[in-house]
Design a protein around this motif. Structure first.
Motif, PDB file in Angstrom:
ATOM      1  N   MET A   1       1.191   7.849 -17.833  1.00 26.12           N
ATOM      2  CA  MET A   1       0.650   7.343 -16.565  1.00 26.12           C
ATOM      3  C   MET A   1       1.104   5.900 -16.369  1.00 26.12           C
ATOM      4  SD  MET A   1      -3.331   7.624 -15.363  1.00 26.12           S
ATOM      5  CE  MET A   1      -3.411   9.361 -15.768  1.00 26.12           C
ATOM      6  N   SER A   2       1.501   5.554 -15.165  1.00 31.93           N
ATOM      7  CA  SER A   2       2.037   4.235 -14.881  1.00 31.93           C
ATOM      8  C   SER A   2       1.040   3.129 -15.214  1.00 31.93           C
ATOM      9  CB  SER A   2       2.409   4.144 -13.403  1.00 31.93           C
ATOM     10  OG  SER A   2       2.682   2.827 -13.023  1.00 31.93           O
ATOM     11  N   GLN A   3       1.579   2.022 -15.749  1.00 29.29           N
ATOM     12  CA  GLN A   3       0.739   0.891 -16.098  1.00 29.29           C
ATOM     13  C   GLN A   3       0.168   0.175 -14.880  1.00 29.29           C
ATOM     14  OE1 GLN A   3      -0.022  -0.667 -19.471  1.00 29.29           O
ATOM     15  NE2 GLN A   3       0.187   1.547 -19.679  1.00 29.29           N
ATOM     16  N   THR A   4       0.793   0.352 -13.723  1.00 27.61           N
ATOM     17  CA  THR A   4       0.319  -0.370 -12.537  1.00 27.61           C
ATOM     18  C   THR A   4      -0.138   0.564 -11.422  1.00 27.61           C
ATOM     19  OG1 THR A   4       2.605  -0.527 -11.722  1.00 27.61           O
ATOM     20  CG2 THR A   4       1.746  -2.400 -12.981  1.00 27.61           C
ATOM     21  N   ARG A   5      -0.245   1.875 -11.691  1.00 28.77           N
ATOM     22  CA  ARG A   5      -0.751   2.767 -10.648  1.00 28.77           C
ATOM     23  C   ARG A   5      -2.171   2.336 -10.272  1.00 28.77           C
ATOM     24  NH1 ARG A   5      -0.281   9.227 -10.902  1.00 28.77           N
ATOM     25  NH2 ARG A   5       1.885   8.595 -10.625  1.00 28.77           N
ATOM     26  N   GLY A   6      -2.430   2.248  -8.996  1.00 20.13           N
ATOM     27  CA  GLY A   6      -3.721   1.784  -8.516  1.00 20.13           C
ATOM     28  C   GLY A   6      -3.710   0.314  -8.138  1.00 20.13           C
ATOM     29  N   VAL A   7      -2.685  -0.426  -8.601  1.00 17.07           N
ATOM     30  CA  VAL A   7      -2.535  -1.843  -8.244  1.00 17.07           C
ATOM     31  C   VAL A   7      -1.590  -1.905  -7.049  1.00 17.07           C
ATOM     32  CG1 VAL A   7      -1.801  -4.125  -9.017  1.00 17.07           C
ATOM     33  CG2 VAL A   7      -2.853  -2.531 -10.642  1.00 17.07           C
ATOM     34  N   LEU A   8      -2.073  -2.388  -5.925  1.00 15.55           N
ATOM     35  CA  LEU A   8      -1.278  -2.318  -4.699  1.00 15.55           C
ATOM     36  C   LEU A   8      -0.148  -3.332  -4.657  1.00 15.55           C
ATOM     37  CD1 LEU A   8      -4.057  -1.656  -2.042  1.00 15.55           C
ATOM     38  CD2 LEU A   8      -2.540  -0.012  -3.172  1.00 15.55           C
ATOM     39  N   TYR A   9      -0.347  -4.495  -5.277  1.00 14.20           N
ATOM     40  CA  TYR A   9       0.679  -5.537  -5.259  1.00 14.20           C
ATOM     41  C   TYR A   9       0.857  -6.090  -6.676  1.00 14.20           C
ATOM     42  CZ  TYR A   9      -0.252  -5.169  -0.288  1.00 14.20           C
ATOM     43  OH  TYR A   9      -0.424  -4.686   0.985  1.00 14.20           O
ATOM     44  N   LEU A 163      -7.766  17.068 -13.070  1.00  9.51           N
ATOM     45  CA  LEU A 163      -7.644  16.516 -11.728  1.00  9.51           C
ATOM     46  C   LEU A 163      -6.810  15.238 -11.668  1.00  9.51           C
ATOM     47  CD1 LEU A 163      -9.860  18.600 -11.062  1.00  9.51           C
ATOM     48  CD2 LEU A 163     -10.945  16.869  -9.634  1.00  9.51           C
ATOM     49  N   MET A 164      -6.765  14.467 -12.768  1.00  7.98           N
ATOM     50  CA  MET A 164      -6.151  13.147 -12.714  1.00  7.98           C
ATOM     51  C   MET A 164      -5.015  12.934 -13.706  1.00  7.98           C
ATOM     52  SD  MET A 164      -7.825  11.687 -10.283  1.00  7.98           S
ATOM     53  CE  MET A 164      -7.145  10.041 -10.482  1.00  7.98           C
ATOM     54  N   GLY A 165      -4.794  13.842 -14.630  1.00  6.80           N
ATOM     55  CA  GLY A 165      -3.798  13.650 -15.671  1.00  6.80           C
ATOM     56  C   GLY A 165      -2.370  13.826 -15.192  1.00  6.80           C
ATOM     57  N   ASP A 166      -1.439  13.757 -16.154  1.00 10.45           N
ATOM     58  CA  ASP A 166      -0.019  13.840 -15.815  1.00 10.45           C
ATOM     59  C   ASP A 166       0.363  15.207 -15.241  1.00 10.45           C
ATOM     60  OD1 ASP A 166       0.415  11.232 -16.626  1.00 10.45           O
ATOM     61  OD2 ASP A 166       0.864  11.801 -18.689  1.00 10.45           O
ATOM     62  N   ASP A 167      -0.356  16.249 -15.626  1.00 12.25           N
ATOM     63  CA  ASP A 167      -0.085  17.599 -15.126  1.00 12.25           C
ATOM     64  C   ASP A 167      -1.224  18.052 -14.217  1.00 12.25           C
ATOM     65  OD1 ASP A 167       1.234  20.031 -14.832  1.00 12.25           O
ATOM     66  OD2 ASP A 167       0.224  20.936 -16.560  1.00 12.25           O
ATOM     67  N   ALA A 168      -1.604  17.180 -13.296  1.00 13.89           N
ATOM     68  CA  ALA A 168      -2.779  17.418 -12.462  1.00 13.89           C
ATOM     69  C   ALA A 168      -2.547  18.532 -11.448  1.00 13.89           C
ATOM     70  CB  ALA A 168      -3.165  16.137 -11.732  1.00 13.89           C
ATOM     71  N   PRO A 198     -14.822  16.570  -6.568  1.00 10.53           N
ATOM     72  CA  PRO A 198     -13.460  16.862  -7.029  1.00 10.53           C
ATOM     73  C   PRO A 198     -12.419  16.665  -5.933  1.00 10.53           C
ATOM     74  CG  PRO A 198     -14.978  18.555  -7.797  1.00 10.53           C
ATOM     75  CD  PRO A 198     -15.743  17.699  -6.829  1.00 10.53           C
ATOM     76  N   THR A 199     -12.758  17.030  -4.711  1.00 10.42           N
ATOM     77  CA  THR A 199     -11.818  16.846  -3.603  1.00 10.42           C
ATOM     78  C   THR A 199     -11.487  15.372  -3.408  1.00 10.42           C
ATOM     79  OG1 THR A 199     -12.621  18.832  -2.463  1.00 10.42           O
ATOM     80  CG2 THR A 199     -11.458  17.200  -1.133  1.00 10.42           C
ATOM     81  N   ALA A 200     -12.500  14.511  -3.493  1.00  7.01           N
ATOM     82  CA  ALA A 200     -12.271  13.073  -3.347  1.00  7.01           C
ATOM     83  C   ALA A 200     -11.398  12.545  -4.482  1.00  7.01           C
ATOM     84  CB  ALA A 200     -13.608  12.334  -3.320  1.00  7.01           C
ATOM     85  N   MET A 201     -11.562  13.096  -5.676  1.00  8.20           N
ATOM     86  CA  MET A 201     -10.748  12.663  -6.814  1.00  8.20           C
ATOM     87  C   MET A 201      -9.280  13.023  -6.600  1.00  8.20           C
ATOM     88  SD  MET A 201     -13.420  13.739  -9.841  1.00  8.20           S
ATOM     89  CE  MET A 201     -12.355  13.198 -11.189  1.00  8.20           C
ATOM     90  N   ARG A 205      -6.037  10.394  -6.234  1.00  6.03           N
ATOM     91  CA  ARG A 205      -4.826  10.466  -7.052  1.00  6.03           C
ATOM     92  C   ARG A 205      -3.583  10.540  -6.168  1.00  6.03           C
ATOM     93  NH1 ARG A 205      -4.555  15.590  -8.720  1.00  6.03           N
ATOM     94  NH2 ARG A 205      -2.675  15.945  -7.487  1.00  6.03           N
ATOM     95  N   ARG A 206      -3.649  11.359  -5.125  1.00  5.63           N
ATOM     96  CA  ARG A 206      -2.515  11.477  -4.211  1.00  5.63           C
ATOM     97  C   ARG A 206      -2.196  10.136  -3.557  1.00  5.63           C
ATOM     98  NH1 ARG A 206      -4.304  16.901  -0.885  1.00  5.63           N
ATOM     99  NH2 ARG A 206      -3.512  18.477  -2.343  1.00  5.63           N
ATOM    100  N   LEU A 207      -3.236   9.424  -3.143  1.00  2.00           N
ATOM    101  CA  LEU A 207      -3.020   8.154  -2.470  1.00  2.00           C
ATOM    102  C   LEU A 207      -2.443   7.119  -3.425  1.00  2.00           C
ATOM    103  CD1 LEU A 207      -3.328   6.770   0.249  1.00  2.00           C
ATOM    104  CD2 LEU A 207      -5.607   6.033  -0.449  1.00  2.00           C
ATOM    105  N   GLN A 208      -2.938   7.084  -4.662  1.00  2.00           N
ATOM    106  CA  GLN A 208      -2.372   6.179  -5.654  1.00  2.00           C
ATOM    107  C   GLN A 208      -0.885   6.465  -5.857  1.00  2.00           C
ATOM    108  OE1 GLN A 208      -4.783   6.809  -9.154  1.00  2.00           O
ATOM    109  NE2 GLN A 208      -5.917   4.931  -8.814  1.00  2.00           N
TER     110      GLN A 208
END
Length: 266
Positions: A1-9, A163-168, A198-201, A205-208
């Motif tokens: 998983m990316s070290q900066t996923r979730g960080v916008l800038y 729902l959130m892992g590498d093979d989500a 679960p839908t929100a999760m 993930r998709r948005l990240q």
């Protein structure tokens, strides 16, 4: 998983590290995150985050806080000199800290844990190797607080990984099939251990991933990206971006920084 996923800038980040938990806390924390900053007087650094749908236990300035999952992007303005040590919690740890994570959505509460605060403070003031010592102390504390995880907590950990892992998975129905449980069971797990559905999760993930891919490849076609991430169409992706991040994906892709701020010193 990316070290900066979730960080916008990411370019705005001060010194920042993500470290894995020690073996005794692998079922309790995904990772530990440690920012450190030293800013000149009058300068600040704004950190914009689209957080993981999870709870975080954070130690900063001798205070321990438990932060809930978020429903929108958030930010924090750093100034002066400081550090924080946070744990992105797995569901098995959440059960030992709160009985109602839904009550903490977009909120936080102070946790009475002076022993944890003292241990992390001592580690972070100890010079070279301080981050590793902080992770060791934090992992030990979580292991002592969480104890052995039961079958329900193990199932909740598996639920979040699916729902959130590498093979989500791409849908709640697919998650239910993979875990051999009902959709209703997944909904209960989301409410009991995360505080959101679960839908929100899946949407988070998709948005990240959408934000990360646009940041890494500004020339990426938005319609193609929408299809690859499971959005109904380009308009659906744009609506999610605007609703959670407050800007359109085209604006983000172009590198527009609506909260541009001074960066920390090297």
């Amino acid at each position: 998983m990316s070290q900066t996923r979730g960080v916008l800038y990411p370019a705005r980040l001060p010194e920042f590290h993500r470290l894995p938990p020690t073996a005794n806390a692998r079922d309790l924390a995904v990772w530990f995150w440690i920012p450190e900053w030293d800013l000149e007087p009058g300068r600040s650094s704004r950190q914009d985050i689209v957080g993981y749908p999870a709870l975080n236990l954070v130690v900063e300035q001798s205070v321990v806080t438990l932060s809930g999952a978020t429903t929108r992007a958030s930010h924090r303005d750093l100034s002066g000199t400081g550090w924080a040590v946070g744990a992105l919690l797995r569901p098995a740890a959440v059960a030992a800290l709160t009985s109602d994570p839904a009550a903490l959505v977009d909120d936080e509460t102070v946790i009475d844990a002076p022993d944890l605060a003292e241990a992390i403070d001592a580690a972070m003031r100890s010079g070279p190797g301080r981050r590793e010592r902080a992770v060791l102390a934090f992992s030990d504390w979580l292991a002592g607080r969480g104890g052995r995880i039961d079958e329900a907590a193990a199932q909740a950990n598996a639920f979040v990984e699916v729902l959130m892992g590498d093979d989500a998975v791409d849908s709640v129905d697919e998650a239910a099939t993979r875990l051999a449980v009902s959709v209703r069971t997944l909904q209960r797990l989301g409410h009991r251990y995360v505080g959101v559905s679960p839908t929100a999760m899946i949407r988070r993930r998709r948005l990240q991933e959408a934000a990360e891919r646009l940041r890494l490849d500004p020339g990426l076609d938005l319609s193609r990206l929408a299809v690859e991430l499971g959005y109904a169409d380009h308009a659906h992706l744009t609506r999610d971006f605007r609703r959670i991040l407050g800007i359109a994906p085209t604006t983000y892709r172009a590198g527009t920084d609506p909260g541009r701020s001074e960066r920390s010193r090297p």
